[in-house]
Motif scaffolding. Structure first.
Motif, short mmCIF file in Angstrom:
data_model
loop_
_atom_site.label_atom_id
_atom_site.label_comp_id
_atom_site.label_asym_id
_atom_site.label_seq_id
_atom_site.Cartn_x
_atom_site.Cartn_y
_atom_site.Cartn_z
N VAL A 97 0.86 -1.18 0.00
CA VAL A 97 0.00 0.00 0.00
C VAL A 97 0.90 1.23 0.00
O VAL A 97 1.79 1.36 0.84
N SER A 98 0.68 2.12 -0.97
CA SER A 98 1.47 3.35 -1.01
C SER A 98 0.75 4.50 -0.32
O SER A 98 1.40 5.39 0.24
N ARG A 99 -0.59 4.46 -0.33
CA ARG A 99 -1.37 5.47 0.40
C ARG A 99 -2.79 4.95 0.57
O ARG A 99 -3.30 4.26 -0.30
N SER A 100 -3.39 5.30 1.69
CA SER A 100 -4.80 4.96 1.88
C SER A 100 -5.58 6.26 2.01
O SER A 100 -5.07 7.27 2.46
N PHE A 101 -6.82 6.18 1.57
CA PHE A 101 -7.74 7.31 1.66
C PHE A 101 -8.87 6.87 2.59
O PHE A 101 -8.64 6.03 3.45
N TYR A 134 1.06 -0.07 -4.91
CA TYR A 134 2.15 0.05 -5.88
C TYR A 134 2.79 -1.32 -6.02
O TYR A 134 3.08 -1.98 -5.03
N ILE A 135 2.98 -1.75 -7.26
CA ILE A 135 3.48 -3.10 -7.53
C ILE A 135 4.76 -3.02 -8.35
O ILE A 135 4.81 -2.33 -9.38
N ASP A 136 5.78 -3.73 -7.89
CA ASP A 136 7.03 -3.88 -8.62
C ASP A 136 7.16 -5.33 -9.05
O ASP A 136 6.90 -6.24 -8.26
N VAL A 137 7.56 -5.55 -10.30
CA VAL A 137 7.74 -6.90 -10.83
C VAL A 137 9.21 -7.09 -11.16
O VAL A 137 9.80 -6.29 -11.89
N TRP A 138 9.77 -8.17 -10.64
CA TRP A 138 11.20 -8.47 -10.79
C TRP A 138 11.37 -9.81 -11.50
O TRP A 138 10.57 -10.71 -11.30
N ILE A 139 12.42 -9.91 -12.31
CA ILE A 139 12.79 -11.21 -12.86
C ILE A 139 14.18 -11.54 -12.35
O ILE A 139 15.02 -10.66 -12.14
N GLU A 140 14.38 -12.81 -12.11
CA GLU A 140 15.62 -13.29 -11.52
C GLU A 140 16.42 -14.05 -12.56
O GLU A 140 15.90 -14.94 -13.23
N ASP A 141 17.70 -13.71 -12.69
CA ASP A 141 18.58 -14.43 -13.59
C ASP A 141 18.87 -15.80 -12.97
O ASP A 141 19.30 -15.89 -11.82
N ALA A 149 -7.57 2.25 7.81
CA ALA A 149 -6.51 2.96 8.53
C ALA A 149 -5.64 3.78 7.59
O ALA A 149 -5.43 3.40 6.44
N PRO A 150 -5.12 4.89 8.09
CA PRO A 150 -4.17 5.68 7.29
C PRO A 150 -2.81 4.97 7.22
O PRO A 150 -2.55 4.04 7.98
N ILE A 151 -1.97 5.43 6.33
CA ILE A 151 -0.62 4.89 6.13
C ILE A 151 0.40 5.91 6.62
O ILE A 151 0.25 7.11 6.39
N VAL A 152 1.44 5.42 7.26
CA VAL A 152 2.58 6.25 7.64
C VAL A 152 3.81 5.68 6.95
O VAL A 152 4.33 4.64 7.36
N PRO A 153 4.27 6.34 5.87
CA PRO A 153 5.43 5.81 5.15
C PRO A 153 6.70 5.94 5.99
O PRO A 153 6.82 6.85 6.81
N GLU A 154 7.63 5.01 5.77
CA GLU A 154 8.88 5.02 6.54
C GLU A 154 10.10 5.31 5.67
O GLU A 154 10.88 6.18 6.00
N GLU A 175 8.93 4.96 0.02
CA GLU A 175 7.54 4.96 0.49
C GLU A 175 7.00 6.39 0.62
O GLU A 175 5.85 6.65 0.27
N LYS A 176 7.83 7.32 1.07
CA LYS A 176 7.42 8.71 1.19
C LYS A 176 7.16 9.33 -0.18
O LYS A 176 6.19 10.07 -0.36
N GLU A 177 8.01 9.03 -1.16
CA GLU A 177 7.82 9.53 -2.52
C GLU A 177 6.51 9.00 -3.11
O GLU A 177 5.73 9.76 -3.69
#
Length: 170
Positions: free
Chosen positions: A79-83, A90-97, A126-131, A135-137
């Motif tokens: 979760v990047s932000r909750s309203f 936010y989703i990151d997809v990685w491939i592994e060699d 609940a609200p989100i508190v980025p660390e 996460e803040k960006e």
């Protein structure tokens, strides 16, 4: 409601790309990747809200790198932000060699989910508190994306979106 950290909603799905999931070029179908990202985002949304969570929108998907047959694919969602009742994932997809074990970012996406009760009505979350800095960006950018979405949908006037004022005034 007590705030939560993005790390509390982190979901990591790792899987292998099989022949039945590939296109004629032997790369993972885009739709298959979308389904994997949706599953990871769903788990993330449920972890944050502790409620049933439904996909409201797929806001952004970038297919930056093909994912070849046999690849180990890792989908990381947070979760990047909750309203009030919705949350941006936010989703990151990685491939592994296979030989070196090095990971390369292949794709990313942003989904919006809404927490609902057993009758399908939205419920407060609940609200989100980025660390971390990342996460803040993403937290700050999520507000601008939400406001832009509301402006484009006609639910907010551009002058009401203070954070977006620079986009509409030269």
């Amino acid at each position: 409601m007590d705030p939560k950290k993005p790390s509390e909603s982190l979901t990591i799905l790792t899987d292998l790309v099989l022949p039945s999931e590939t296109n004629p070029l032997h790369n993972l179908f885009g739709g298959e990747l979308l389904a994997r990202m949706d599953r990871a985002a769903s788990i993330t949304a449920q972890r944050h809200s502790r409620r049933i969570a439904v996909t409201a929108s797929v806001n952004h998907v970038a297919f930056n790198k093909a994912i070849p047959l046999g690849s180990v694919v890792t989908v990381e969602a947070k979760v990047s932000r909750s309203f009030k009742t919705s949350m941006e994932i936010y989703i990151d997809v990685w491939i592994e060699d296979r030989q070196s074990g090095n990971r390369t970012k292949a794709n990313e996406a942003i989904y919006t989910f809404v927490a609902v009760d057993e009758t399908g009505h939205p419920v407060a979350i609940a609200p989100i508190v980025p660390e971390t800095e990342l996460e803040k960006e993403r937290f700050e950018a999520a507000l601008r994306r939400k406001q832009l979405s509301l402006v484009l949908a006609g639910k907010m006037k551009p002058h009401e979106a203070t954070e977006l004022r620079a986009l509409f005034v030269e």
